[in-house]
Scaffold this motif. Structure first.
Motif, PDB file in Angstrom:
ATOM      1  N   CYS B 576       0.832  -1.207   0.000  1.00 33.69           N
ATOM      2  CA  CYS B 576       0.000   0.000   0.000  1.00 33.69           C
ATOM      3  C   CYS B 576       0.866   1.255   0.000  1.00 33.69           C
ATOM      4  CB  CYS B 576      -0.916  -0.014   1.217  1.00 33.69           C
ATOM      5  SG  CYS B 576      -1.864   1.498   1.394  1.00 33.69           S
ATOM      6  N   THR B 577       0.506   2.204  -0.881  1.00 27.29           N
ATOM      7  CA  THR B 577       1.273   3.452  -0.969  1.00 27.29           C
ATOM      8  C   THR B 577       0.516   4.603  -0.308  1.00 27.29           C
ATOM      9  OG1 THR B 577       0.185   4.038  -3.017  1.00 27.29           O
ATOM     10  CG2 THR B 577       2.211   2.744  -3.199  1.00 27.29           C
ATOM     11  N   CYS B 579      -2.233   5.862  -1.234  1.00 24.06           N
ATOM     12  CA  CYS B 579      -2.730   6.787  -2.253  1.00 24.06           C
ATOM     13  C   CYS B 579      -4.180   7.199  -2.010  1.00 24.06           C
ATOM     14  CB  CYS B 579      -2.607   6.167  -3.640  1.00 24.06           C
ATOM     15  SG  CYS B 579      -3.830   4.881  -3.953  1.00 24.06           S
ATOM     16  N   GLN B 580      -4.898   6.439  -1.185  1.00 29.39           N
ATOM     17  CA  GLN B 580      -6.293   6.739  -0.808  1.00 29.39           C
ATOM     18  C   GLN B 580      -7.316   6.472  -1.909  1.00 29.39           C
ATOM     19  OE1 GLN B 580      -6.834   7.955   2.520  1.00 29.39           O
ATOM     20  NE2 GLN B 580      -4.686   7.432   2.623  1.00 29.39           N
ATOM     21  N   ALA B 581      -6.883   5.887  -3.012  1.00 23.22           N
ATOM     22  CA  ALA B 581      -7.836   5.664  -4.106  1.00 23.22           C
ATOM     23  C   ALA B 581      -9.011   4.810  -3.629  1.00 23.22           C
ATOM     24  CB  ALA B 581      -7.141   4.990  -5.280  1.00 23.22           C
ATOM     25  N   CYS B 582      -8.733   3.742  -2.912  1.00 23.98           N
ATOM     26  CA  CYS B 582      -9.805   2.842  -2.466  1.00 23.98           C
ATOM     27  C   CYS B 582     -10.794   3.594  -1.585  1.00 23.98           C
ATOM     28  CB  CYS B 582      -9.224   1.640  -1.743  1.00 23.98           C
ATOM     29  SG  CYS B 582      -8.187   2.092  -0.354  1.00 23.98           S
ATOM     30  N   PRO B 600      -5.046   2.614   4.707  1.00 28.00           N
ATOM     31  CA  PRO B 600      -6.328   2.080   5.149  1.00 28.00           C
ATOM     32  C   PRO B 600      -6.204   0.683   5.773  1.00 28.00           C
ATOM     33  CG  PRO B 600      -6.196   2.089   2.760  1.00 28.00           C
ATOM     34  CD  PRO B 600      -4.948   2.725   3.243  1.00 28.00           C
ATOM     35  N   CYS B 617      -7.817  -0.681  -6.232  1.00 28.01           N
ATOM     36  CA  CYS B 617      -6.432  -0.430  -5.827  1.00 28.01           C
ATOM     37  C   CYS B 617      -5.454  -0.608  -6.997  1.00 28.01           C
ATOM     38  CB  CYS B 617      -6.020  -1.351  -4.696  1.00 28.01           C
ATOM     39  SG  CYS B 617      -4.266  -1.161  -4.273  1.00 28.01           S
ATOM     40  N   PRO B 618      -4.773   0.476  -7.367  1.00 31.95           N
ATOM     41  CA  PRO B 618      -3.857   0.376  -8.507  1.00 31.95           C
ATOM     42  C   PRO B 618      -2.596  -0.436  -8.187  1.00 31.95           C
ATOM     43  CG  PRO B 618      -3.888   2.630  -7.613  1.00 31.95           C
ATOM     44  CD  PRO B 618      -4.852   1.841  -6.819  1.00 31.95           C
ATOM     45  N   TYR B 619      -2.328  -0.663  -6.914  1.00 35.72           N
ATOM     46  CA  TYR B 619      -1.095  -1.368  -6.546  1.00 35.72           C
ATOM     47  C   TYR B 619      -1.345  -2.808  -6.110  1.00 35.72           C
ATOM     48  CZ  TYR B 619       0.410   3.428  -6.716  1.00 35.72           C
ATOM     49  OH  TYR B 619       0.657   4.716  -7.149  1.00 35.72           O
ATOM     50  N   ILE B 622      -4.756  -4.798  -2.025  1.00 31.45           N
ATOM     51  CA  ILE B 622      -5.880  -5.364  -1.274  1.00 31.45           C
ATOM     52  C   ILE B 622      -6.171  -6.760  -1.806  1.00 31.45           C
ATOM     53  CG2 ILE B 622      -8.256  -5.005  -0.496  1.00 31.45           C
ATOM     54  CD1 ILE B 622      -7.922  -2.052  -0.974  1.00 31.45           C
TER      55      ILE B 622
HETATM   56  S1  SF4 Z   1      -5.898   2.020  -3.229  1.00 27.39           S
HETATM   57 FE1  SF4 Z   1      -4.393   0.486  -2.633  1.00 27.39          FE
HETATM   58  S2  SF4 Z   1      -2.510   1.615  -2.404  1.00 27.39           S
HETATM   59 FE2  SF4 Z   1      -4.119   3.136  -2.437  1.00 27.39          FE
HETATM   60  S3  SF4 Z   1      -4.610   3.444  -0.277  1.00 27.39           S
HETATM   61 FE3  SF4 Z   1      -6.011   1.877  -1.019  1.00 27.39          FE
HETATM   62  S4  SF4 Z   1      -4.952  -0.036  -0.532  1.00 27.39           S
HETATM   63 FE4  SF4 Z   1      -3.418   1.557  -0.374  1.00 27.39          FE
END
Ligand code: SF4
Ligand code: SF4
Lengths: 200, 636
Positions: B576-577, B579-582, B600, B617-619, B622
């Protein structure tokens, strides 16, 4: 008419507040008390603030005025903060040691809310109800009963109206077999926890 | 056993709606029909649960108008019946309501209107006592949950005495309050369940010639009800005082508590009104003949107040009558509000009685907690899929019209996919209208239950009148918001019997839409399907979308019962980076951001395993953290 005993139950939809209200209601019937239990919640199934107003004693009006609560049980810390307005300087407040922030917003930390409540409410108790519930049933689902057991032993005014035995019988009425046994055990353990917190 | 089935002499804890159900059963109803709507739902829900034991026919109809018609039909053929709806539901049934007053009934017929002062779960707080005046149907208003049990029986008696429909007006605070109720009677074993329809054409056929005569008869009944009724619909407590408080329905409960607390109860005459429309004439005249000043306390509109003023004028009374000068015209009443009103009216007591410690101040302040879509709610995925595909297909500034249901919560960030929400079925009509006057694409989102309730005429109209809106039916195969009542797409009835399953896509196809059905749990696949559909739309086709997955609450319940293990997701803090996308795109309550790492964390007890966050999640941070049962997806 003597003033009714005013109890506020607050928390997040889905935490078992409605069930807790019904359980107390059942116990009141067993204890021969009159009661009104009003459920105040928003539109959806889950996730919103829920406040249940329980008024024990003669009278019909269901909603507790601001400042008129004798006891508050909060199942979540932010909701405890929100229900502070029902409290006066003599109110006893029992709060579940759990914070569930709503998504996508800024919120104050656990410590900030707890400190602020502690400074204003004379009889303030933080209790880890999830821990007891998880230990006995493997899930946090019975935290509501743990908070009730704890509350009863730390508030003599409350215990004067309904006894632990009334709640035990209400549990037997509302739950079946094993689940009734486990819930009674939670009630007992949390009641004892309250006792020892009082230092007695 | 359900507490509603307890025997006479027992004291049971019932909520107002259950109390109404029990009272109606004691009154001998054999048919009940409703459409669910907060705060009315539990009335017919309770009746459905016990239908088998009480030998009562119970149904969830497609809307309130149909429910009313179903119940009314029973009553005109001699079978006692009940219909229940929320206040705005009575608007839907208003047409038949008016006619029912003309034609009357052969057996007791009670219409329950559960009003919602304070807007707890409704678009407005209209005071349905007005309907009593428009239709000339008496309105009974209990003062508590306990009284709801008693007055529903009185309502049935009144209905039979005059061969006339009766409205019982409850409010949220009565419907959703529980009280111990001492049961006065048993539910009768023998009751009239077989009706017979008398072919009295001039009664049931409201052509002008017949209606004119029926209206005269109706006026006669109306006058009689006004002149002949008193106890138990009006009670005078402590008569003969110069200061009078008249209180209707729940307002009486607040008044009685305030007078007790202030020790004023023996200095004031209190008139307890349980039939605000029409106000029984004689007891009011009696009180006005000696009163000097009168305060009318009632929730919302000055319905009793206006009648009291009118009666006072007609009999030439000199009493000074107050009401809405002191009592608010909006929102729920409470002990506090009534305390303040009575203090002002008497010009005595000090308005601060209860000393609150006040709100606590924190930094940042405690955020509001509006209801949100449950963790795992398929609507969350549907919204994400819709927005992603519209974006990819090049549609900008899309207008989303919305409707009534859990999915209305999509108005919130980050979705903002509900830009209107007026009434049941409104998404489609409003969407159609907008599509005629704006350049942007209009997406009309409606839930399955709402689709059957009032959406079908809208989709017919949309095709017929060449609207360009795209209807999207979010189908979880149940009326989820009100507590999972079945509807025509569920495959079972109110009492759990298997029945035909009428699918929205079949209706949409029949009407003329090219219909695409997606599974919102499969995010990638659904986006691809919708992109294809949108290409067809660009070519001028009428397209409609059905997004189908069950309500997460039902899935979780079934999983618990059948011991199917659902997936549980976990954020891998290594990948996890932050990034808050999720968090920002899914806004799932099970995703909590750790204030220190900003990464998160998924609250395991809340996660329903829908997997939306994982697909966002782009990475690929999850992932499923347990071993789900192989058949888990079938539950959705
Ligand atoms: S989208 Fe993935 S990388 Fe970004 S905050 Fe959520 S879990 Fe972390
Ligand atoms: S009750 Fe069901 S449909 Fe409604 S928000 Fe929750 S999961 Fe979604």
């Amino acid at each position: 008419m003597k003033e009714r005993f005013n109890l506020i139950l607050s928390g997040v939809g889905g935490q078992g507040l409605i069930t807790l209200g019904r359980l107390i209601g059942r116990a009141c019937i067993l204890a021969g008390r009159n009661v009104t239990i009003a459920e105040v919640h928003g539109m959806s199934q889950r996730g919103g603030s829920v406040v249940v107003h329980v008024r024990i004693g003669e009278g019909e009006s269901p909603i507790i005025p601001s400042g008129a609560a004798h006891h508050i049980i909060a199942m979540e810390i932010l909701e405890a903060g929100r229900t502070a307005r029902y409290a006066n300087k003599d109110t006893v407040m029992v709060v579940n040691d759990l914070i569930l922030p709503p998504p996508l917003v800024k919120y104050p930390s656990r410590e900030v809310v707890v400190e602020s409540l502690r400074s204003k409410i004379g009889k303030f108790y933080l209790y880890n109800a999830e821990e007891v519930s998880k230990e006995i049933t493997g899930s946090p689902i019975s935290s509501n009963i743990a908070l009730l057991g704890f509350s009863l032993s730390v508030n003599p005014l409350f215990e004067e109206l309904i006894k632990k035995a009334d709640i035990e019988r209400a549990i037997e009425d509302m739950f079946k077999g094993k689940s009734a046994e486990l819930n009674k055990e939670i009630l007992h353990r949390s009641y004892e926890a309250g006792r020892s917190r009082l230092g007695g | 056993m359900h507490p509603v089935l307890a025997r006479k002499g027992e004291t049971v804890l019932l909520m107002g709606n259950e109390a109404i159900a029990r009272g109606a059963l004691e009154a001998g109803i054999c048919l009940a029909a409703a459409y669910p709507g907060t705060p009315s739902t539990e009335i017919v829900e309770t009746l459905a649960e016990v239908a088998q034991y009480t030998k009562t026919y119970v149904e969830w109809s497609v809307n309130e108008k149909v429910a009313f018609e179903t119940a009314y039909a029973a009553a005109i053929s001699g079978v006692r019946s009940l219909t229940a709806m929320k206040h705005v539901g009575l608007n839907v049934a208003a047409d038949i309501l008016m006619s029912s007053a003309y034609a009357g009934v052969k057996a007791g017929f009670v219409i329950i209107s559960a009003d919602d002062p304070g807007h707890h779960s409704s678009q407005n707080e209209q005071d349905n006592r007005w309907y009593g005046f428009i239709s000339h149907i008496p309105v009974i208003e209990p003062s508590s949950a306990r009284e709801a049990y008693f007055y529903v029986k009185e309502a049935f008696k009144l209905s039979e005495r005059y061969g006339h429909p009766v409205i019982l007006r409850s409010t949220t605070r009565i419907s959703h309050t529980r009280q111990p109720i001492l049961l006065e009677e048993d539910i009768p074993i023998e009751k009239a369940c077989k009706g017979s329809f008398e072919r009295v054409i001039e009664r049931w056929v409201l052509v002008p010639g017949h209606a004119r005569k029926l209206k005269s008869k109706l006026m006669e009944i109306w006058r009689k009800i006004q002149m002949e009724t008193s106890e138990p619909f009006v009670k005078i407590i402590n008569p003969g005082m110069k200061t009078v408080v008249i209180a209707s329905g729940i307002a009486y409960s607040h008044v009685s508590e305030v007078l007790n607390l202030t020790g004023l109860d023996d200095k004031i005459t209190v008139v307890k009104v349980n039939m605000p429309v029409p106000l029984p004439r004689k007891p009011i005249e009696e009180v006005l003949s000696t009163a000097e000043k009168v305060l009318v306390v009632e929730e919302l509109d000055p319905i009793v107040e206006d009648q009291v003023k009118r009666i006072s004028l007609e009999i030439g009374s000199t009493s000074k009558i107050f009401g809405k000068e002191y009592v608010p015209l909006n929102d729920e009443l409470s002990v506090q509000a009534v305390y303040d009103a009575i203090c002002k009216f008497l010009g005595s007591c000090s308005p601060q009685r209860w000393e609150s410690i006040g709100d606590i101040k924190t930094d940042p302040p405690i955020p509001p907690r509006p209801p949100v879509l449950c963790p795992g709610c398929p609507h969350r995925s549907s919204y994400y899929i819709l927005k992603t595909s519209l974006n990819r297909a090049g549609f900008r500034n899309v207008i989303y019209t919305g409707d009534i249901g859990c999915y209305t919560l999509g108005y919130q960030k980050p979705f903002e996919t509900q830009m209107t929400s007026f009434e049941m079925g409104g998404a489609i009509g409003i969407g159609h209208g907008l599509s005629k006057v704006v350049d942007e694409l209009v997406i009309a989102i409606v839930g399955d239950s709402t689709f059957y309730h009032a959406g079908i005429p809208g989709v017919v109209n949309l095709v017929f009148n060449k609207g360009r809106a795209i209807p999207v039916v979010l189908d979880n195969s149940v009326t989820a918001m009100t507590g999972h009542q079945p509807h025509p797409g569920s495959g079972y009835t109110a009492t759990g019997e298997a029945t035909a399953k009428i699918l929205p896509e079949d209706v949409l196809k029949a009407v003329g839409f090219e219909t695409y059905v997606i599974n919102p749990l499969r995010v990638k696949e659904s986006v691809a399907t919708l992109q294809k559909a949108l290409e067809e739309f660009k070519k001028g086709k009428n397209i409609a979308i059905v997004s189908r997955a069950r309500c997460a609450l039902e899935v979780m319940r079934d999983a618990r019962r059948s011991r199917v293990v659902l997936p549980v997701y976990r954020v891998d803090p290594e990948k996890c980076t932050a990034c808050q996308a999720c968090v920002n795109l899914a806004a799932c309550p099970a995703l909590v951001v750790d204030p220190n790492t900003r990464k998160p964390v998924i609250v395991e007890d809340l996660c329903a395993g829908c997997g939306l966050c994982a697909s966002i999640c782009p990475y690929k941070a999850i992932q499923v953290s347990n071993t789900p049962s192989s058949e888990w997806e079938k539950l959705w």
